[in-house]
Design an enzyme around this catalytic site. Structure first.
Site, PDB file in Angstrom:
ATOM      1  CE  LYS A   1       2.426   9.330  -9.302  1.00 28.96           C
ATOM      2  NZ  LYS A   1       2.415   8.855 -10.667  1.00 28.96           N
TER       3      LYS A   1
ATOM      4  N   GLY B   1      -2.781  12.795 -17.931  1.00 26.78           N
ATOM      5  CA  GLY B   1      -3.522  14.050 -17.908  1.00 26.78           C
ATOM      6  C   GLY B   1      -4.169  14.316 -16.562  1.00 26.78           C
TER       7      GLY B   1
ATOM      8  N   GLY C   1      -1.125   9.927 -25.371  1.00 26.63           N
ATOM      9  CA  GLY C   1      -0.614   8.566 -25.435  1.00 26.63           C
ATOM     10  C   GLY C   1       0.892   8.549 -25.562  1.00 26.63           C
TER      11      GLY C   1
ATOM     12  CG  HIS D   1     -11.705  -0.454  13.644  1.00 28.54           C
ATOM     13  ND1 HIS D   1     -12.487  -0.043  12.601  1.00 28.54           N
ATOM     14  CD2 HIS D   1     -12.094   0.264  14.731  1.00 28.54           C
ATOM     15  CE1 HIS D   1     -13.361   0.863  13.045  1.00 28.54           C
ATOM     16  NE2 HIS D   1     -13.137   1.070  14.335  1.00 28.54           N
TER      17      HIS D   1
END
Lengths: 462, 462
Positions: A58, A191, A273, A444
């Site tokens: 991240k 990936g 994996g 909004h």
């Protein structure tokens, strides 16, 4: 505190083996509930998530968001320019950030009175571990044990990472020079996220996936959108292709498909994996059963044997940091006698980060149909959402899956949809009706309105 | 359909005056409920929100997000580069996007069977409007009327926008050349969001605010963080300063403070507030009362007089597009006899967009204390959130306000916190307890976890 190594034999009411997110949250909760707790960790605090998983990926995606955002606006000729990412500087920042987070974790454990033993722990008797600390072996007795040893990358024979040109996710996260070309074996979350990052650094990306689509665990429409956007960014997607061999050769990665065709690239990432860290822990002495793939079998209380819980990746139920944490807190409460019922987590949120992102919570259409049920589906295209429009990335959709007029699942793909995941989890958990969506004022303009409009759109049966 | 202008006299069960978000949503809901509906609009469909408000400002912020993201990473030396934003190209994109959205709105109205009359509508009898269409006047009769005429920028005497160097928010949104310096009079939402945009284009920003802080309606700690980050970006904040005069002079904007000091800039934006479009509508014939500032007084059913509802900015209750839409749907249901109780909107979400962003939902500490109540407060600093860290913008916090162990309000400031607003609205609406937060699996790593950790942190009394 780091427990003094000259205590050659100590005893705790609860010992947690592994200090990843699940183990740490288990220990903190148990301490909060008054138990006498120790954690045993052979490597860094924070486990895969902090050190080689969620957090560094991240960080890499956040740090290069500027490249993606510029790219999207440049396509519309609204902005132009160049961005240079300094990978060694990013690696340095990663090191500082992770180190700071590890120190914060250590402090939280110490502040909560949790003892920390550093070293490999092996169960050596019916109620004790032996921890191989740097100052010699320490016997750590327990009334209850929680196994939270996590997982590591795995590879099929013939494509083992060699630390040279063939790397696993651990290895590729430490590169200080970006490859100009990257082959990714395995089109799953790891990936795809790493592909996004290296693509932003300028690498050409080739994904080789044995199944017939990338993100094969997602809704097929989500996979299709992810594939379409990857191709638009010139990724080469080889789906339904099996790898025969992957080796480093002459300073390049060389991949041979079962068909005999070969591909070459600067670097190859093996992301096929992960397998559990459950070998060599002495668990056979305790009646713990290692099931398929080495995952520890647990019952509905997450118990692997009387007095032994197993949480997180090691039990293979949901290989996610937040699943491990949630299970860890349950195991702590069970140990403290604060909970009696079986483990019932409720809906589990799944995300793929980057651009686009995708989310999945609850039941999906195909699995419901396979059970003979007739889900209804309502959707909203992000093309009509002003926030997606503003980021010049309006591909994708939100899809709500209904059973008997109540939300059973939500999936979405597109700009920033990871931000919808908690709302979606709530809606699935509480089996929302259309009226529930109407009884809320949605701000909004927000991306959230895409979820609102999907919830209030007329459902169809496909 | 656009109603044929040769129908010189037509009649509908419901007529909506104004096709902003509130008016359109009212008309669509009334049509869905089977009413015979017309909308009257003197200018563009979509009102302020679509044409001169929420949507273009969010487009401008989204399009320049790359500048902000690069700037944040460049401070850490992780990335470097230059970005040129082509303002004429962005204006062209804005034009296309708004036009597309207007056409989509027109189609939705037509598909729902809502008649559209284009022209200024004035109430000319007890049950009819006269609409001044381009083909001459048309009399549009109604059983019920909904006033949804919205608002427009206002300015105090001596600082009226002149269309030259002194502009209001309508005027500044059409600039095709970015000012190198910008004075913003009024440190509220409009001023701050437009300041962010022009700052990204390279303008030096000076904010003049009569009250003692920017974002004066927000929690004081939120204002403080907003001010700190603005100053870090070299904004000059003149708070507690009143403007005596603001004029265009020699191709510059010249502002004179009440103190006598003067400031100059390329452009000055007057963002001191908005006033309702309620003059000249012939409402005096119907017993409608214009209250303070010209806002239409409504009762608890949003009725301004028997058979006349007033929704959105014109009633001044909450000058937000989503408030107008929510009120519009209520008014439609009331007109269709589908609802009987008074209008009870539940908690209203408020956002300021840009970087940083801020949100506010429910009750704030100061107002509760002023009522003699004793709220508890729990918080989480974004510095410890991995998503905020990844964007190199970890300033800010999430703050939860509790009454009797239940969530009464939420406010936050920092990177991307607008993405927390729907969750926060739900939590306030449903008066969450700490247990409600614990009974949910929160995905990791997400910005949402900042809300989770604020909810589960130990509350204090300040």
């Amino acid at each position: 505190m780091t427990a003094a190594a000259n205590n050659h034999s100590v005893r705790f009411s609860l010992v947690v083996l592994g200090a990843g997110p699940g183990g740490v949250d288990c220990a903190l909760e148990a301490a909060r509930l008054g138990l006498d707790v120790a954690v045993v960790e052979r490597a860094e605090l924070g486990g895969t998530c902090l050190n080689r998983g969620c957090i560094p990926t991240k960080l890499f995606l956040g740090a290069t968001e500027c490249v993606h955002e510029l790219h999207a606006q440049a396509k519309l000729k609204v902005a132009s320019g160049t961005i240079e990412v300094d990978l060694p500087a990013l690696q340095k920042r990663k090191g500082q950030l992770l180190s700071g987070n590890r120190k914060a974790l250590e402090k939280r454990l110490a502040d909560s009175g949790v003892a920390l033993f550093r070293g490999m722990g092996v169960v050596t008797s019916s109620d004790a571990l032996t921890v191989d600390t740097e100052n010699g072996p320490v016997t750590v007795g327990f009334d209850r044990l929680v196994i939270a040893t996590g997982s590591r990358p795995t590879a099929f024979p013939g494509m083992e990472p060699d630390g040279d040109r063939v790397l696993d996710s651990d290895g590729i996260l430490d590169l200080t020079e970006a490859p100009s070309s990257l082959i990714i074996v395995g089109g799953g979350v790891i990936g795809l996220e790493l592909g996004r990052f290296f693509s932003r650094l300028g690498a050409t990306i080739t994904v080789v996936e044995a199944l017939d689509r990338i993100a094969p665990w997602e809704d097929p429409e989500v996979s299709k959108t992810l594939a379409g956007l990857a191709k638009r960014d010139k990724w080469k997607l080889l789906t339904g292709k099996r790898v025969a061999k992957l080796v480093s050769k002459d300073g390049q990665a060389e991949l041979t498909l079962e068909s005999g065709d070969t591909l070459g690239a600067d670097i190859a990432l093996v992301a096929t994996g992960r397998g559990p860290n459950t070998q060599g822990l002495g668990l056979e002495n305790k009646g713990v059963i290692l099931g398929r793939g080495g995952f520890i079998q647990v019952d509905e209380y997450l118990e692997a044997a009387p007095g032994i819980s197993c949480i997180g990746d090691a039990n293979g139920q949901a290989m996610l940091a937040h699943a491990a944490s949630h299970q860890g807190i349950y195991a702590a409460r069970l140990a403290a006698g604060k909970i009696e019922g079986p483990y019932a987590p409720g809906p589990m949120p799944w995300c793929i980060y980057g651009a686009p992102e995708s989310i999945r919570v609850g039941r999906m259409v195909d699995e419901l149909k396979a059970e003979g049920l007739s889900p209804a589906i309502s959707r909203f295209q992000l093309a009509a959402n002003p926030i997606a429009q503003s980021h010049a990335m309006a591909q994708g959709f939100v899809k709500v899956i209904w059973l008997d007029g109540r939300v059973a699942g939500v999936t979405a793909v597109g700009h920033g949809v990871s931000h919808l995941v908690t709302q979606a989890t709530l809606m699935v958990r509480d089996s929302w009706t259309r009226e529930d969506a109407e009884n809320l004022i949605w701000a909004h303009p927000t991306l959230d309105e895409a979820l609102q409009h999907a919830l209030t759109a007329e459902p169809t049966d496909d």
